[in-house]
Design a protein around this motif. Structure first.
Motif, PDB file in Angstrom:
ATOM      1  N   TRP A 163       9.783   6.505   1.019  1.00  0.00           N
ATOM      2  CA  TRP A 163      10.232   5.582   2.062  1.00  0.00           C
ATOM      3  C   TRP A 163       9.362   4.340   1.988  1.00  0.00           C
ATOM      4  O   TRP A 163       8.151   4.432   1.825  1.00  0.00           O
ATOM      5  CB  TRP A 163      10.071   6.203   3.435  1.00  0.00           C
ATOM      6  CG  TRP A 163      10.900   7.410   3.712  1.00  0.00           C
ATOM      7  CD1 TRP A 163      11.759   8.055   2.858  1.00  0.00           C
ATOM      8  CD2 TRP A 163      10.941   8.145   4.929  1.00  0.00           C
ATOM      9  NE1 TRP A 163      12.323   9.132   3.489  1.00  0.00           N
ATOM     10  CE2 TRP A 163      11.839   9.213   4.763  1.00  0.00           C
ATOM     11  CE3 TRP A 163      10.288   8.007   6.150  1.00  0.00           C
ATOM     12  CZ2 TRP A 163      12.110  10.127   5.767  1.00  0.00           C
ATOM     13  CZ3 TRP A 163      10.556   8.921   7.153  1.00  0.00           C
ATOM     14  CH2 TRP A 163      11.478   9.966   6.956  1.00  0.00           C
ATOM     15  N   THR A 164       9.990   3.174   2.135  1.00  0.00           N
ATOM     16  CA  THR A 164       9.243   1.920   2.132  1.00  0.00           C
ATOM     17  C   THR A 164       9.536   1.174   3.426  1.00  0.00           C
ATOM     18  O   THR A 164      10.684   1.090   3.860  1.00  0.00           O
ATOM     19  CB  THR A 164       9.603   1.056   0.911  1.00  0.00           C
ATOM     20  OG1 THR A 164       9.301   1.810  -0.273  1.00  0.00           O
ATOM     21  CG2 THR A 164       8.823  -0.249   0.889  1.00  0.00           C
ATOM     22  N   PHE A 165       8.480   0.630   4.012  1.00  0.00           N
ATOM     23  CA  PHE A 165       8.551  -0.099   5.275  1.00  0.00           C
ATOM     24  C   PHE A 165       8.069  -1.527   5.060  1.00  0.00           C
ATOM     25  O   PHE A 165       7.184  -1.776   4.249  1.00  0.00           O
ATOM     26  CB  PHE A 165       7.649   0.564   6.323  1.00  0.00           C
ATOM     27  CG  PHE A 165       8.035   1.977   6.654  1.00  0.00           C
ATOM     28  CD1 PHE A 165       8.843   2.240   7.756  1.00  0.00           C
ATOM     29  CD2 PHE A 165       7.592   3.039   5.889  1.00  0.00           C
ATOM     30  CE1 PHE A 165       9.199   3.541   8.081  1.00  0.00           C
ATOM     31  CE2 PHE A 165       7.937   4.343   6.202  1.00  0.00           C
ATOM     32  CZ  PHE A 165       8.745   4.594   7.309  1.00  0.00           C
ATOM     33  N   LEU A 166       8.651  -2.447   5.827  1.00  0.00           N
ATOM     34  CA  LEU A 166       8.265  -3.857   5.805  1.00  0.00           C
ATOM     35  C   LEU A 166       7.611  -4.219   7.124  1.00  0.00           C
ATOM     36  O   LEU A 166       8.142  -3.900   8.195  1.00  0.00           O
ATOM     37  CB  LEU A 166       9.502  -4.747   5.604  1.00  0.00           C
ATOM     38  CG  LEU A 166       9.329  -6.244   5.856  1.00  0.00           C
ATOM     39  CD1 LEU A 166       8.425  -6.880   4.807  1.00  0.00           C
ATOM     40  CD2 LEU A 166      10.672  -6.939   5.903  1.00  0.00           C
ATOM     41  N   ASN A 167       6.486  -4.889   7.048  1.00  0.00           N
ATOM     42  CA  ASN A 167       5.815  -5.407   8.235  1.00  0.00           C
ATOM     43  C   ASN A 167       6.642  -6.591   8.744  1.00  0.00           C
ATOM     44  O   ASN A 167       6.760  -7.606   8.063  1.00  0.00           O
ATOM     45  CB  ASN A 167       4.395  -5.844   7.878  1.00  0.00           C
ATOM     46  CG  ASN A 167       3.569  -6.253   9.067  1.00  0.00           C
ATOM     47  OD1 ASN A 167       4.089  -6.657  10.090  1.00  0.00           O
ATOM     48  ND2 ASN A 167       2.266  -6.171   8.898  1.00  0.00           N
ATOM     49  N   SER A 168       7.210  -6.471   9.921  1.00  0.00           N
ATOM     50  CA  SER A 168       8.118  -7.494  10.461  1.00  0.00           C
ATOM     51  C   SER A 168       7.473  -8.868  10.575  1.00  0.00           C
ATOM     52  O   SER A 168       8.155  -9.881  10.458  1.00  0.00           O
ATOM     53  CB  SER A 168       8.633  -7.065  11.836  1.00  0.00           C
ATOM     54  OG  SER A 168       9.341  -5.860  11.718  1.00  0.00           O
ATOM     55  N   ARG A 169       6.174  -8.916  10.752  1.00  0.00           N
ATOM     56  CA  ARG A 169       5.510 -10.216  10.877  1.00  0.00           C
ATOM     57  C   ARG A 169       5.586 -11.022   9.582  1.00  0.00           C
ATOM     58  O   ARG A 169       5.379 -12.225   9.593  1.00  0.00           O
ATOM     59  CB  ARG A 169       4.072 -10.054  11.351  1.00  0.00           C
ATOM     60  CG  ARG A 169       3.131  -9.525  10.297  1.00  0.00           C
ATOM     61  CD  ARG A 169       1.734  -9.295  10.798  1.00  0.00           C
ATOM     62  NE  ARG A 169       1.152 -10.512  11.299  1.00  0.00           N
ATOM     63  CZ  ARG A 169       0.114 -10.575  12.112  1.00  0.00           C
ATOM     64  NH1 ARG A 169      -0.436  -9.462  12.532  1.00  0.00           N
ATOM     65  NH2 ARG A 169      -0.380 -11.698  12.501  1.00  0.00           N
ATOM     66  N   ILE A 182       0.865  -1.178   0.000  1.00  0.00           N
ATOM     67  CA  ILE A 182       0.000   0.000   0.000  1.00  0.00           C
ATOM     68  C   ILE A 182       0.901   1.227   0.000  1.00  0.00           C
ATOM     69  O   ILE A 182       1.884   1.289   0.733  1.00  0.00           O
ATOM     70  CB  ILE A 182      -0.933   0.040   1.229  1.00  0.00           C
ATOM     71  CG1 ILE A 182      -2.022  -1.024   1.073  1.00  0.00           C
ATOM     72  CG2 ILE A 182      -1.555   1.424   1.400  1.00  0.00           C
ATOM     73  CD1 ILE A 182      -3.014  -1.042   2.199  1.00  0.00           C
ATOM     74  N   LYS A 183       0.537   2.192  -0.841  1.00  0.00           N
ATOM     75  CA  LYS A 183       1.250   3.470  -0.865  1.00  0.00           C
ATOM     76  C   LYS A 183       0.214   4.572  -0.686  1.00  0.00           C
ATOM     77  O   LYS A 183      -0.829   4.559  -1.334  1.00  0.00           O
ATOM     78  CB  LYS A 183       1.983   3.666  -2.184  1.00  0.00           C
ATOM     79  CG  LYS A 183       2.698   5.000  -2.232  1.00  0.00           C
ATOM     80  CD  LYS A 183       3.426   5.227  -3.523  1.00  0.00           C
ATOM     81  CE  LYS A 183       4.081   6.593  -3.478  1.00  0.00           C
ATOM     82  NZ  LYS A 183       4.688   6.960  -4.749  1.00  0.00           N
ATOM     83  N   THR A 184       0.498   5.497   0.203  1.00  0.00           N
ATOM     84  CA  THR A 184      -0.375   6.648   0.366  1.00  0.00           C
ATOM     85  C   THR A 184       0.341   7.898  -0.136  1.00  0.00           C
ATOM     86  O   THR A 184       1.567   7.985  -0.103  1.00  0.00           O
ATOM     87  CB  THR A 184      -0.796   6.856   1.840  1.00  0.00           C
ATOM     88  OG1 THR A 184       0.367   7.007   2.644  1.00  0.00           O
ATOM     89  CG2 THR A 184      -1.627   5.695   2.338  1.00  0.00           C
ATOM     90  N   ASP A 185      -0.435   8.832  -0.606  1.00  0.00           N
ATOM     91  CA  ASP A 185       0.065  10.139  -1.025  1.00  0.00           C
ATOM     92  C   ASP A 185      -0.957  11.148  -0.519  1.00  0.00           C
ATOM     93  O   ASP A 185      -1.886  11.520  -1.225  1.00  0.00           O
ATOM     94  CB  ASP A 185       0.207  10.192  -2.539  1.00  0.00           C
ATOM     95  CG  ASP A 185       0.878  11.465  -3.017  1.00  0.00           C
ATOM     96  OD1 ASP A 185       1.181  12.338  -2.171  1.00  0.00           O
ATOM     97  OD2 ASP A 185       1.092  11.597  -4.230  1.00  0.00           O
ATOM     98  N   SER A 230       4.426   2.295   1.651  1.00  0.00           N
ATOM     99  CA  SER A 230       5.286   3.373   1.148  1.00  0.00           C
ATOM    100  C   SER A 230       4.588   4.724   1.249  1.00  0.00           C
ATOM    101  O   SER A 230       3.362   4.813   1.123  1.00  0.00           O
ATOM    102  CB  SER A 230       5.662   3.134  -0.320  1.00  0.00           C
ATOM    103  OG  SER A 230       6.454   1.991  -0.459  1.00  0.00           O
ATOM    104  N   ALA A 231       5.397   5.745   1.464  1.00  0.00           N
ATOM    105  CA  ALA A 231       4.933   7.134   1.500  1.00  0.00           C
ATOM    106  C   ALA A 231       6.068   8.014   0.992  1.00  0.00           C
ATOM    107  O   ALA A 231       7.187   7.537   0.782  1.00  0.00           O
ATOM    108  CB  ALA A 231       4.546   7.536   2.920  1.00  0.00           C
ATOM    109  N   GLU A 232       5.787   9.283   0.817  1.00  0.00           N
ATOM    110  CA  GLU A 232       6.790  10.237   0.347  1.00  0.00           C
ATOM    111  C   GLU A 232       6.996  11.353   1.367  1.00  0.00           C
ATOM    112  O   GLU A 232       6.735  12.527   1.085  1.00  0.00           O
ATOM    113  CB  GLU A 232       6.380  10.801  -1.008  1.00  0.00           C
ATOM    114  CG  GLU A 232       6.329   9.742  -2.090  1.00  0.00           C
ATOM    115  CD  GLU A 232       5.901  10.295  -3.435  1.00  0.00           C
ATOM    116  OE1 GLU A 232       5.511  11.469  -3.517  1.00  0.00           O
ATOM    117  OE2 GLU A 232       5.963   9.535  -4.393  1.00  0.00           O
ATOM    118  N   PRO A 233       7.476  11.022   2.554  1.00  0.00           N
ATOM    119  CA  PRO A 233       7.638  12.060   3.580  1.00  0.00           C
ATOM    120  C   PRO A 233       8.712  13.082   3.247  1.00  0.00           C
ATOM    121  O   PRO A 233       8.704  14.169   3.794  1.00  0.00           O
ATOM    122  CB  PRO A 233       7.993  11.272   4.833  1.00  0.00           C
ATOM    123  CG  PRO A 233       8.615  10.024   4.321  1.00  0.00           C
ATOM    124  CD  PRO A 233       7.888   9.715   3.043  1.00  0.00           C
ATOM    125  N   GLY A 234       9.609  12.757   2.350  1.00  0.00           N
ATOM    126  CA  GLY A 234      10.629  13.721   1.960  1.00  0.00           C
ATOM    127  C   GLY A 234      10.024  14.967   1.366  1.00  0.00           C
ATOM    128  O   GLY A 234      10.550  16.065   1.508  1.00  0.00           O
TER     129      GLY A 234
END
Length: 115
Positions: free
Chosen positions: A94-100, A27-30, A54-58
């Protein structure tokens, strides 16, 4: 101003039939600096079903948008939800991984290293 209809992220995630799709790959939000608000609206569904986010916080760190939070708050929220940053690219995404899902057999071939 004109009101725009909105939908909570939880409604979108929950609309995907779990019996057919046990997890949602990405999922990517903007949301122009309101990503944490959108993520909070997902509740437990985010932590249970989403592998990557993913998001674009930069972009909002450059003060392009009036925001509800900064990049550090996004990272903290994602860590609290069980996600780890795996990528921060030059396009401010930025992309994040769900640790589970790190050891999930369907995802064994994926490279989870931060680039």
């Amino acid at each position: 101003g004109k009101k725009v209809p909105t939908v909570h992220l939880k409604e979108i995630i929950d609309a995907v039939p779990e019996d057919r799709f046990p997890y949602i790959e990405h999922i990517k939000t903007d949301t122009q600096g309101n990503d944490v608000k959108a993520l909070r609206s997902a509740g437990e569904s985010l932590m249970k079903r989403v592998v990557y986010y993913s998001a674009e916080p930069g972009e909002y760190e450059k003060n392009q948008y009036k925001t509800s939070h900064d990049g550090n708050q996004l990272k903290a929220f994602m860590a609290e939800a069980g996600f780890e940053m795996i990528k921060k690219d030059a396009d401010a995404q930025w992309t994040f991984l769900n640790s589970r899902y790190r050891d999930h057999p369907d995802l064994a071939e994926m490279d989870f290293t931060c680039h």
